[in-house]
Design an enzyme around this catalytic site. Structure first.
Site, PDB file in Angstrom:
ATOM      1  N   LYS A 263       0.851  -1.197   0.000  1.00 36.09           N
ATOM      2  CA  LYS A 263       0.000   0.000   0.000  1.00 36.09           C
ATOM      3  C   LYS A 263       0.884   1.245   0.000  1.00 36.09           C
ATOM      4  CE  LYS A 263      -2.349   1.587   3.787  1.00 36.09           C
ATOM      5  NZ  LYS A 263      -2.183   3.051   3.860  1.00 36.09           N
TER       6      LYS A 263
ATOM      7  N   ASP B 134      -3.456   4.260  -2.014  1.00 34.61           N
ATOM      8  CA  ASP B 134      -4.384   4.697  -0.961  1.00 34.61           C
ATOM      9  C   ASP B 134      -4.400   6.229  -0.910  1.00 34.61           C
ATOM     10  OD1 ASP B 134      -5.941   4.884   1.352  1.00 34.61           O
ATOM     11  OD2 ASP B 134      -4.282   4.359   2.698  1.00 34.61           O
TER      12      ASP B 134
ATOM     13  N   LYS C 194      -7.364   8.066  -1.412  1.00 33.71           N
ATOM     14  CA  LYS C 194      -8.674   8.501  -0.903  1.00 33.71           C
ATOM     15  C   LYS C 194      -9.197   9.736  -1.650  1.00 33.71           C
ATOM     16  CE  LYS C 194      -7.767   6.857   3.846  1.00 33.71           C
ATOM     17  NZ  LYS C 194      -6.307   6.579   3.790  1.00 33.71           N
TER      18      LYS C 194
ATOM     19  N   ASP D 139     -13.612  14.575  -4.636  1.00 32.71           N
ATOM     20  CA  ASP D 139     -13.646  15.834  -5.388  1.00 32.71           C
ATOM     21  C   ASP D 139     -14.915  15.838  -6.227  1.00 32.71           C
ATOM     22  OD1 ASP D 139     -12.731  18.238  -6.780  1.00 32.71           O
ATOM     23  OD2 ASP D 139     -10.709  17.630  -6.196  1.00 32.71           O
TER      24      ASP D 139
ATOM     25  N   THR E 117     -11.848   6.164  10.634  1.00 31.25           N
ATOM     26  CA  THR E 117     -11.921   5.578  11.982  1.00 31.25           C
ATOM     27  C   THR E 117     -11.473   6.568  13.051  1.00 31.25           C
ATOM     28  OG1 THR E 117      -9.807   4.554  11.461  1.00 31.25           O
ATOM     29  CG2 THR E 117     -11.746   3.149  11.361  1.00 31.25           C
TER      30      THR E 117
ATOM     31  N   ARG F 165       3.171  -1.710  10.646  1.00 32.33           N
ATOM     32  CA  ARG F 165       4.326  -1.869  11.531  1.00 32.33           C
ATOM     33  C   ARG F 165       4.624  -3.291  12.000  1.00 32.33           C
ATOM     34  NH1 ARG F 165       2.122   3.119  14.833  1.00 32.33           N
ATOM     35  NH2 ARG F 165       0.256   2.178  13.892  1.00 32.33           N
TER      36      ARG F 165
HETATM   37  O1  C5P Z   1       1.239   0.162  11.120  1.00 29.48           O
HETATM   38  P1  C5P Z   1      -0.232  -0.160  11.004  1.00 29.48           P
HETATM   39  O2  C5P Z   1      -0.515  -1.639  10.791  1.00 29.48           O
HETATM   40  O3  C5P Z   1      -1.055   0.422  12.128  1.00 29.48           O
HETATM   41  O4  C5P Z   1      -0.669   0.581   9.648  1.00 29.48           O
HETATM   42  C1  C5P Z   1      -1.980   0.569   9.178  1.00 29.48           C
HETATM   43  C2  C5P Z   1      -2.080   1.283   7.876  1.00 29.48           C
HETATM   44  O5  C5P Z   1      -3.465   1.352   7.524  1.00 29.48           O
HETATM   45  C3  C5P Z   1      -1.567   2.710   7.873  1.00 29.48           C
HETATM   46  O6  C5P Z   1      -1.063   2.995   6.562  1.00 29.48           O
HETATM   47  C4  C5P Z   1      -2.804   3.521   8.161  1.00 29.48           C
HETATM   48  O7  C5P Z   1      -2.720   4.822   7.653  1.00 29.48           O
HETATM   49  C5  C5P Z   1      -3.871   2.712   7.416  1.00 29.48           C
HETATM   50  N1  C5P Z   1      -5.235   2.906   7.902  1.00 29.48           N
HETATM   51  C6  C5P Z   1      -5.620   2.668   9.205  1.00 29.48           C
HETATM   52  N2  C5P Z   1      -6.898   2.862   9.608  1.00 29.48           N
HETATM   53  C7  C5P Z   1      -7.821   3.285   8.733  1.00 29.48           C
HETATM   54  C8  C5P Z   1      -7.473   3.514   7.416  1.00 29.48           C
HETATM   55  C9  C5P Z   1      -6.149   3.310   7.027  1.00 29.48           C
HETATM   56  O8  C5P Z   1      -4.773   2.253  10.013  1.00 29.48           O
HETATM   57  N3  C5P Z   1      -9.054   3.441   9.126  1.00 29.48           N
END
Ligand code: C5P
Length: 247
Positions: free
Chosen positions: A42, A69, A71, A74, A133, A224
């Site tokens: 992503k 990603d 989003k 517009d 979220t 992560r």
């Molecule tokens: O490191 P981690 O597993 O928390 O990363 C989650 C990824 O998903 C990040 O790129 C974050 O921006 C994205 N994301 C999220 N929650 C959302 C939408 C996207 O954690 N509601």
């Protein structure tokens, strides 16, 4: 929609690794430690803004399925043209905000399909963000959205489905309700995934990979727990092993 229909059979790894790197060099170093047959990647707003479309082309050239990603949100024409450009770039999945409305989403759908047909490539998955979220019920009320966030997410998921989108991004904790409401083929993309025993960090509502798939998720966005691991490939393999799959 009936919920008894069979779910489509899975043929690829459900894991999408969030390449949340600040620029091209660390993103490509990280991608170099991953096997494109075992995950998608992503690319989000920070990395895309810093590194540009060349990075997406480089990832596609290495064989990765790329979820762009960005989003988009517009007026319909602008959103549609951005989606067409993302399709020409080779994105495998891209997204728009469902709150941009049905006309915007339908225009995006047509643009993606037309761009893929013109390029002779497979159509990318076009999914919608429902309610961020980070927005709680109070913040939603402040921007004029009455009622609980979950009800708004469901309303927007149905709007996205009606506009011809392939699915939505949602929390694993919403997946079962959305799966029941939107049927077996609607694609559910779930971030907030944490392997058993790993730290939630700043994610408030997390689920294990197994629990997310059991709740009806199709795709697991994992950042992560893989990208910050000493051996990202091994961390990815460990997740796939808990799912009883190697690809
Ligand atoms: O490191 P981690 O597993 O928390 O990363 C989650 C990824 O998903 C990040 O790129 C974050 O921006 C994205 N994301 C999220 N929650 C959302 C939408 C996207 O954690 N509601």
């Amino acid at each position: 929609m009936p919920t008894t229909e069979a779910r489509p059979e899975r043929t690829t790894s459900p894991v999408i690794v969030a390449l949340d790197a600040p620029d091209e060099a660390p993103a490509l170093r990280l991608a170099g430690r991953l096997d494109p047959s075992r995950c998608a990647v992503k690319v989000g707003k920070e990395l895309f803004t810093a590194a540009g479309p060349g990075l997406v082309r480089a990832l596609v050239a290495r064989g990765f399925r790329v979820f762009l990603d960005l989003k988009f949100h517009d007026i319909p024409n602008t959103c549609a043209q951005a989606c067409a450009a993302a399709t020409r770039l080779g994105a495998w999945m891209l997204n728009v905000h469902a709150s941009g409305g049905a006309a915007m989403m339908a225009a995006a759908r047509r643009a993606v399909d037309d761009a893929a047909a013109a390029a002779g490539t497979a159509k990318p998955l076009l999914v919608a963000v429902t309610v961020l979220t980070s927005l709680g019920d109070d913040e939603l009320a402040a921007i004029g959205v009455q009622g609980p966030a979950a009800a708004q997410a469901l309303r927007l998921a149905r709007l996205a489905q009606g506009a011809g989108l392939d699915g939505v991004v949602c929390s694993a904790l919403e997946a079962a309700a959305l799966r029941a409401a939107c049927g077996p083929s609607f694609q559910l993309v779930t971030p907030g995934i944490r392997p058993p025993g790993s730290a939630a960090q700043d994610q408030a509502r997390v689920a294990t990979p197994q629990a997310a798939l059991a709740a009806g998720a199709d795709w697991l966005v994992v950042g992560r727990p893989i990208t910050a691991a000493p051996d990202p490939a091994a961390a990815l393999d460990a997740i796939l092993a808990t799912l009883g799959t190697t690809a």
